[in-house]
Design an enzyme around this catalytic site. Sequence first.
Site, mmCIF file in Angstrom:
data_model
loop_
_atom_site.group_PDB
_atom_site.id
_atom_site.type_symbol
_atom_site.label_atom_id
_atom_site.label_comp_id
_atom_site.label_asym_id
_atom_site.label_seq_id
_atom_site.Cartn_x
_atom_site.Cartn_y
_atom_site.Cartn_z
ATOM 1 N N THR A 196 0.851 -1.201 0.000
ATOM 2 C CA THR A 196 0.000 0.000 0.000
ATOM 3 C C THR A 196 0.876 1.236 0.000
ATOM 4 O O THR A 196 2.008 1.213 0.483
ATOM 5 C CB THR A 196 -0.936 0.044 1.230
ATOM 6 O OG1 THR A 196 -1.851 1.125 1.084
ATOM 7 C CG2 THR A 196 -0.177 0.241 2.520
ATOM 8 N N ASN A 197 0.321 2.322 -0.538
ATOM 9 C CA ASN A 197 0.989 3.618 -0.411
ATOM 10 C C ASN A 197 0.240 4.492 0.580
ATOM 11 O O ASN A 197 0.561 5.663 0.746
ATOM 12 C CB ASN A 197 1.037 4.333 -1.779
ATOM 13 C CG ASN A 197 2.063 3.682 -2.699
ATOM 14 O OD1 ASN A 197 3.187 3.421 -2.278
ATOM 15 N ND2 ASN A 197 1.666 3.398 -3.929
ATOM 16 N N LYS B 214 -3.079 3.562 6.518
ATOM 17 C CA LYS B 214 -3.235 2.110 6.665
ATOM 18 C C LYS B 214 -1.975 1.496 7.275
ATOM 19 O O LYS B 214 -2.068 0.590 8.095
ATOM 20 C CB LYS B 214 -3.509 1.475 5.304
ATOM 21 C CG LYS B 214 -4.904 1.772 4.763
ATOM 22 C CD LYS B 214 -5.133 0.998 3.481
ATOM 23 C CE LYS B 214 -6.519 1.274 2.924
ATOM 24 N NZ LYS B 214 -6.707 0.586 1.633
ATOM 25 N N ASP C 15 -7.993 -4.201 0.436
ATOM 26 C CA ASP C 15 -8.861 -3.227 -0.208
ATOM 27 C C ASP C 15 -10.100 -3.122 0.663
ATOM 28 O O ASP C 15 -10.610 -4.139 1.154
ATOM 29 C CB ASP C 15 -9.212 -3.676 -1.632
ATOM 30 C CG ASP C 15 -9.617 -2.485 -2.497
ATOM 31 O OD1 ASP C 15 -9.045 -1.383 -2.319
ATOM 32 O OD2 ASP C 15 -10.505 -2.645 -3.355
ATOM 33 N N THR C 16 -10.541 -1.896 0.876
ATOM 34 C CA THR C 16 -11.666 -1.654 1.785
ATOM 35 C C THR C 16 -12.721 -0.812 1.100
ATOM 36 O O THR C 16 -12.398 0.091 0.334
ATOM 37 C CB THR C 16 -11.171 -0.911 3.046
ATOM 38 O OG1 THR C 16 -10.272 -1.774 3.756
ATOM 39 C CG2 THR C 16 -12.319 -0.540 3.970
ATOM 40 N N PHE D 248 -9.009 8.522 9.237
ATOM 41 C CA PHE D 248 -8.953 8.969 7.846
ATOM 42 C C PHE D 248 -10.237 8.555 7.133
ATOM 43 O O PHE D 248 -11.095 7.882 7.703
ATOM 44 C CB PHE D 248 -7.720 8.378 7.144
ATOM 45 C CG PHE D 248 -7.770 6.879 6.948
ATOM 46 C CD1 PHE D 248 -7.491 6.024 8.003
ATOM 47 C CD2 PHE D 248 -8.101 6.334 5.718
ATOM 48 C CE1 PHE D 248 -7.537 4.650 7.825
ATOM 49 C CE2 PHE D 248 -8.149 4.952 5.530
ATOM 50 C CZ PHE D 248 -7.870 4.115 6.596
ATOM 51 N N TYR E 206 -13.678 7.919 5.701
ATOM 52 C CA TYR E 206 -15.046 8.149 6.179
ATOM 53 C C TYR E 206 -15.169 8.031 7.700
ATOM 54 O O TYR E 206 -16.282 8.016 8.225
ATOM 55 C CB TYR E 206 -15.984 7.133 5.507
ATOM 56 C CG TYR E 206 -16.034 7.252 3.994
ATOM 57 C CD1 TYR E 206 -16.928 8.119 3.368
ATOM 58 C CD2 TYR E 206 -15.177 6.504 3.179
ATOM 59 C CE1 TYR E 206 -16.971 8.230 1.982
ATOM 60 C CE2 TYR E 206 -15.216 6.607 1.790
ATOM 61 C CZ TYR E 206 -16.107 7.472 1.200
ATOM 62 O OH TYR E 206 -16.152 7.587 -0.174
ATOM 63 N N LYS F 19 -10.560 2.105 17.886
ATOM 64 C CA LYS F 19 -11.018 1.764 16.519
ATOM 65 C C LYS F 19 -10.714 0.294 16.217
ATOM 66 O O LYS F 19 -11.557 -0.423 15.679
ATOM 67 C CB LYS F 19 -10.359 2.684 15.483
ATOM 68 C CG LYS F 19 -10.799 2.366 14.053
ATOM 69 C CD LYS F 19 -10.232 3.295 12.996
ATOM 70 C CE LYS F 19 -10.607 2.793 11.599
ATOM 71 N NZ LYS F 19 -10.019 3.565 10.505
HETATM 72 P P1 IMP Z 1 -8.813 1.582 -0.485
HETATM 73 O O1 IMP Z 1 -8.835 0.293 0.224
HETATM 74 O O2 IMP Z 1 -7.495 2.286 -0.357
HETATM 75 O O3 IMP Z 1 -9.311 1.501 -1.896
HETATM 76 O O4 IMP Z 1 -9.783 2.486 0.351
HETATM 77 C C1 IMP Z 1 -10.932 3.048 -0.196
HETATM 78 C C2 IMP Z 1 -11.357 4.262 0.573
HETATM 79 O O5 IMP Z 1 -12.164 3.803 1.635
HETATM 80 C C3 IMP Z 1 -10.257 5.094 1.196
HETATM 81 O O6 IMP Z 1 -9.828 6.100 0.370
HETATM 82 C C4 IMP Z 1 -10.958 5.685 2.377
HETATM 83 O O7 IMP Z 1 -11.658 6.825 1.983
HETATM 84 C C5 IMP Z 1 -11.972 4.624 2.738
HETATM 85 N N1 IMP Z 1 -11.504 3.816 3.867
HETATM 86 C C6 IMP Z 1 -10.770 2.679 3.826
HETATM 87 N N2 IMP Z 1 -10.569 2.229 5.078
HETATM 88 C C7 IMP Z 1 -11.189 3.101 5.900
HETATM 89 C C8 IMP Z 1 -11.307 3.181 7.306
HETATM 90 O O8 IMP Z 1 -10.832 2.346 8.083
HETATM 91 N N3 IMP Z 1 -12.007 4.233 7.771
HETATM 92 C C9 IMP Z 1 -12.580 5.169 6.966
HETATM 93 N N4 IMP Z 1 -12.465 5.151 5.650
HETATM 94 C C10 IMP Z 1 -11.777 4.112 5.118
#
Ligand code: IMP
Length: 199
Positions: A12-13, A17, A73-74, A153, A155, A176
């Site tokens: 990841t960058n 995270k 990925d989240t 960070f 949401y 958290k």
């Molecule tokens: P990705 O996994 O980097 O594609 O994350 C997608 C987006 O989901 C991120 O840019 C955040 O805006 C949001 N996100 C991911 N993880 C979290 C978290 O733990 N809390 C709040 N927002 C999150």
Amino acid sequence: MSNPQITLVFATNNQNKVKEIRTILTDPFEIITLTEAGIDIDIPEPHDSLEANASEKSQTIYRLVAKNCFSEDTGLEVEALNGEPGVKSARYAGEGRDFQDNINKLLSNLVNETNRKARFRTVVSLIWEEKEYLFEGICEGHITEDQKGLEGFGYDPVFIPDGATMSFAQMTMEEKNSFSHRKKAIAKLVSFLKNKLHE
Ligand code: IMP
């Protein structure tokens, strides 16, 4: 004799995270960031599922480092929005927009909506000894009417997990982690690797 270190490159960058994962994956795990591994690339997330994106990220990094690694990925899945923003969570308000733009769009799409149910879903892709394994973590909760808190960070300021009264952005990292999707997915990875090492 102490247990050997388990070294994993984290694909990841996203420094938020990295910070979170380092509070979760402690000794005997040693996390190497992409910068520490000397890799400077934008990892693609071109797919329409968290699973496929997580897989693409870990495979991309594995091809470069040939070391055990993982990615995640989240997405935030909002019931009243049919699961959106989901896999598009990072780019909800458009390419190049920031966390605040995404929150603004989310809150405006939920104005007058009484069903605020939402969940974070994380998919972790681990490449261990050349094979890939996926782990999922889900945190159910709801979207607030207004932003609360300054920590975290994405949401975090608009999400309250079930069983809590504070938003993720009002919590310490440890608080958290006691609810989080990411922690749950990583806990599965930890128990998988501990089993593997005792086979
Ligand atoms: P990705 O996994 O980097 O594609 O994350 C997608 C987006 O989901 C991120 O840019 C955040 O805006 C949001 N996100 C991911 N993880 C979290 C978290 O733990 N809390 C709040 N927002 C999150």
